[in-house]
Motif scaffolding. Structure first.
Motif, PDB file in Angstrom:
ATOM      1  N   TYR A 285      -3.383 -13.285   5.930  1.00 32.68           N
ATOM      2  CA  TYR A 285      -2.657 -14.542   5.820  1.00 32.68           C
ATOM      3  C   TYR A 285      -2.442 -14.885   4.343  1.00 32.68           C
ATOM      4  CZ  TYR A 285      -3.311 -15.471  10.800  1.00 32.68           C
ATOM      5  OH  TYR A 285      -3.263 -15.408  12.175  1.00 32.68           O
ATOM      6  N   GLY A 286      -1.193 -14.806   3.910  1.00 35.02           N
ATOM      7  CA  GLY A 286      -0.865 -15.194   2.550  1.00 35.02           C
ATOM      8  C   GLY A 286      -1.342 -14.198   1.516  1.00 35.02           C
ATOM      9  N   ASP A 287      -1.180 -12.915   1.810  1.00 32.26           N
ATOM     10  CA  ASP A 287      -1.540 -11.897   0.825  1.00 32.26           C
ATOM     11  C   ASP A 287      -0.777 -10.613   1.126  1.00 32.26           C
ATOM     12  OD1 ASP A 287      -2.819 -10.719  -1.393  1.00 32.26           O
ATOM     13  OD2 ASP A 287      -4.682 -11.767  -0.953  1.00 32.26           O
ATOM     14  N   HIS A 288      -1.050  -9.578   0.333  1.00 32.72           N
ATOM     15  CA  HIS A 288      -0.238  -8.360   0.331  1.00 32.72           C
ATOM     16  C   HIS A 288      -1.185  -7.166   0.182  1.00 32.72           C
ATOM     17  CE1 HIS A 288       0.143 -11.148  -3.143  1.00 32.72           C
ATOM     18  NE2 HIS A 288      -0.492 -10.177  -3.792  1.00 32.72           N
ATOM     19  N   GLN A 289      -1.878  -6.863   1.274  1.00 34.86           N
ATOM     20  CA  GLN A 289      -3.029  -5.966   1.221  1.00 34.86           C
ATOM     21  C   GLN A 289      -2.821  -4.636   1.920  1.00 34.86           C
ATOM     22  OE1 GLN A 289      -6.457  -8.058   2.656  1.00 34.86           O
ATOM     23  NE2 GLN A 289      -6.247  -9.732   1.198  1.00 34.86           N
ATOM     24  N   THR A 290      -1.654  -4.411   2.455  1.00 37.16           N
ATOM     25  CA  THR A 290      -1.448  -3.263   3.329  1.00 37.16           C
ATOM     26  C   THR A 290      -0.190  -2.498   2.920  1.00 37.16           C
ATOM     27  OG1 THR A 290      -0.484  -4.913   4.816  1.00 37.16           O
ATOM     28  CG2 THR A 290      -2.680  -4.124   5.356  1.00 37.16           C
ATOM     29  N   ALA A 291       0.003  -1.350   3.554  1.00 38.52           N
ATOM     30  CA  ALA A 291       1.216  -0.560   3.314  1.00 38.52           C
ATOM     31  C   ALA A 291       2.167  -0.738   4.487  1.00 38.52           C
ATOM     32  CB  ALA A 291       0.865   0.915   3.120  1.00 38.52           C
ATOM     33  N   ASP A 292       2.335  -1.966   4.921  1.00 38.76           N
ATOM     34  CA  ASP A 292       3.108  -2.229   6.131  1.00 38.76           C
ATOM     35  C   ASP A 292       4.429  -2.916   5.810  1.00 38.76           C
ATOM     36  OD1 ASP A 292       2.090  -4.715   5.444  1.00 38.76           O
ATOM     37  OD2 ASP A 292       1.677  -5.313   7.520  1.00 38.76           O
ATOM     38  N   GLU A 293       5.122  -3.331   6.856  1.00 38.18           N
ATOM     39  CA  GLU A 293       6.454  -3.910   6.713  1.00 38.18           C
ATOM     40  C   GLU A 293       6.467  -5.216   5.922  1.00 38.18           C
ATOM     41  OE1 GLU A 293      10.723  -3.876   7.655  1.00 38.18           O
ATOM     42  OE2 GLU A 293       9.135  -2.362   7.680  1.00 38.18           O
ATOM     43  N   PRO A 294       5.623  -6.208   6.272  1.00 38.05           N
ATOM     44  CA  PRO A 294       5.692  -7.471   5.519  1.00 38.05           C
ATOM     45  C   PRO A 294       5.324  -7.320   4.048  1.00 38.05           C
ATOM     46  CG  PRO A 294       4.570  -7.795   7.610  1.00 38.05           C
ATOM     47  CD  PRO A 294       4.713  -6.326   7.433  1.00 38.05           C
ATOM     48  N   THR A 295       4.385  -6.439   3.718  1.00 32.29           N
ATOM     49  CA  THR A 295       3.989  -6.270   2.331  1.00 32.29           C
ATOM     50  C   THR A 295       5.002  -5.453   1.539  1.00 32.29           C
ATOM     51  OG1 THR A 295       1.602  -6.563   2.600  1.00 32.29           O
ATOM     52  CG2 THR A 295       2.295  -5.120   0.825  1.00 32.29           C
TER      53      THR A 295
END
Length: 495
Positions: A285-295
């Motif tokens: 929630y409210g971060d960019h921690q993965t190699a996925d679509e939202p990030t």
């Protein structure tokens, strides 16, 4: 040519009106999107901030530069070794350097280089203005720097200005007196109450219960202390959307400065981001921690002289933009860049089949250690380090057309698709390391560890930066908050 590059930290495309968002978060950006070219499938090759901007300005994948982390060995580019002369070979020069060689004056307004000691990002810039807030500054604090620079230089020929805004980045510090522009607009329907309840029992920094790092509570007016209900989520997503709106308001003021100088129509305006943002996906929630679509999916809007309006749906890396900009000003793209110019799309409205990418490989090594493959409607994620997150499985396959929020892992149901994706991933890694060994593309055989995959360097070291020395304290926090089973499993996995 005049180029204004607007870099908005943590901006996900689907929260902009021009990408179909139901809230009017971005009227000024929407206006240039209507007259410009909007790209729907552009991805940061390496997330988050430091790896992404390093890839962008060097035009090279993190597997070639070595930069995939925010700390340790892999927060700095590999040295060039004995072949380095007084200056780096041209094939390793940055975008700003190449623009300068073509006669453009270059300036950056951003705290980012100092925030991350990112010398490789500022190489070649004539001017650097640190806005002083280490990434916490609001648009009203960034705008005066851009105002003064444009007042002095806008009417001149041949400049490139990078203006960096941070308002959609937590902790959503838009002044309270700005109000709540979306008080009468409903928040997104997802995540539901049931999803939030499930997430609240999960683990990981910036998960629903542990919204501030490893168990601390935030004290921010536009953010809840945790996400225990839909009401909490609505508070949080409102804070994000108001941040987007506040940034857009000041971006519109920059456009007005260009209009006042009589050069708006003659300026190439580019709007993008270093990465996107998870707003509940994979319990982040409210971060960019993965190699996925939202990030990894980022907006890209290009508007200006010679640009053909329309929409481009081809798969592209964000690092494909630098060679495109060099093409547009008539320069020669360095042979060492991994980016692939798509000038034909922006100028002629025609998609060059050779410029689009059939498949993309995405990387994260700062929070989690992950690589992902994005193709067709599929996203396959392989997790090497889960950053103490109970919601991440070793292999995850998502059908984004039917499951845009990545809720259902289809890996067991589609083994053939998984094998296809893993084959793509392995071939991509092999090809990139072979380029490094041969000195092709972004490879640099003279550098120490040039043919070592930086993902293994991170894993062999202390791991992704934000997990350093957090394991035991976080396991104890989980016990204190009634999540003993997760604490035990966490220590078994990582202890």
């Amino acid at each position: 040519m005049r180029i204004l590059y607007i870099d908005v930290d943590s901006l996900r495309p689907d929260h902009l009106g021009c990408y179909g968002y139901h809230r009017e978060t971005s009227p000024n950006i929407d206006e240039i999107a209507a007259d410009g070219r909007r790209f729907t499938n552009v991805y940061a090759s390496d997330a988050p901030c430091l790896p992404s901007r390093t890839a962008f300005y060097t035009g090279r994948f993190g597997i070639h530069t070595g930069v995939i982390n925010h700390g340790g060995l892999n927060a700095d580019p590999r040295r060039h070794g004995p072949a380095r002369g007084e200056r780096y070979p041209r094939r390793f020069r940055t975008l700003a350097t190449i623009l300068g060689e073509q006669g453009l004056d270059t300036a950056m307004i951003s705290p980012f280089p100092a925030r991350h000691d990112a010398w490789q990002v500022v190489e070649g810039f004539d001017e650097l203005y640190d806005t002083g807030g280490n990434g916490s500054e609001r648009a009203d604090e960034v705008y005066p720097y851009a105002h003064d620079w444009l007042n002095e230089h806008a009417a001149e020929d041949d400049w490139y200005l990078h203006a960096n805004f941070w308002d959609p980045h937590t902790e959503y510090t838009t002044p309270l007196e700005y109000g709540h522009p979306f008080a009468d607009d409903p928040a997104p329907d997802w995540p539901t109450e049931d999803v939030i309840e499930c997430h609240y029992q999960g683990t990981g920094a910036q998960s629903a219960q542990d919204l501030c790092s490893w168990g601390d509570k935030r004290d921010a007016p536009r953010m809840p202390p945790d996400v225990a209900s839909r009401e909490d989520f609505e508070t949080m997503v409102d804070g994000y959307d108001v941040g987007v709106h506040y940034m857009d308001h000041h971006v519109g003021k920059l456009f007005d400065l260009l209009r006042d100088a009589g050069v708006f129509e003659d300026t190439l305006v580019v709007v993008s981001a270093d990465h996107g943002e998870n707003l509940g996906e994979l319990n982040v929630y409210g971060d960019h921690q993965t190699a996925d679509e939202p990030t990894c999916n980022v907006p890209l809007i290009v508007r200006g002289p010679g640009i053909e309006p329309g929409v481009d749906d081809e798969f592209r890396y964000q690092l494909d933009l630098p060679p495109t900009l060099v093409d547009l000003i008539g320069g020669d793209v360095p042979e060492g860049w991994d980016g692939r110019s798509f000038t034909g799309s922006v100028t002629g409205g025609e998609t060059d089949d050779r410029s689009g990418r059939e498949r993309l490989v995405l990387s994260q090594g700062t929070w989690t250690c992950q690589r992902a493959v994005r193709w067709d409607d599929w996203l396959l994620i392989k997790t090497y380090h889960d950053a103490f997150k109970s919601d991440l499985e070793d292999l995850m396959l998502f059908d984004l057309a039917h499951d845009p929020h990545e809720t259902t892992n289809l890996a067991d149901e589609h083994p053939d698709v998984v094998r296809d994706g893993l084959s793509t991933l392995q071939q991509w890694v092999d090809d990139r390391l072979l380029e490094a060994a041969r000195g092709e593309r972004g490879g640099n055989p003279g550098a120490e560890n040039a043919v070592t995959d930086p993902m293994w360097q991170v894993l062999r070291g202390k791991g992704p930066y934000y997990t350093w020395d957090a394991l035991e304290d976080y396991a104890e926090h989980l016990r204190r908050t009634g999540r003993d089973e997760h604490a035990t499993a966490l220590l078994e996995r990582h202890g």
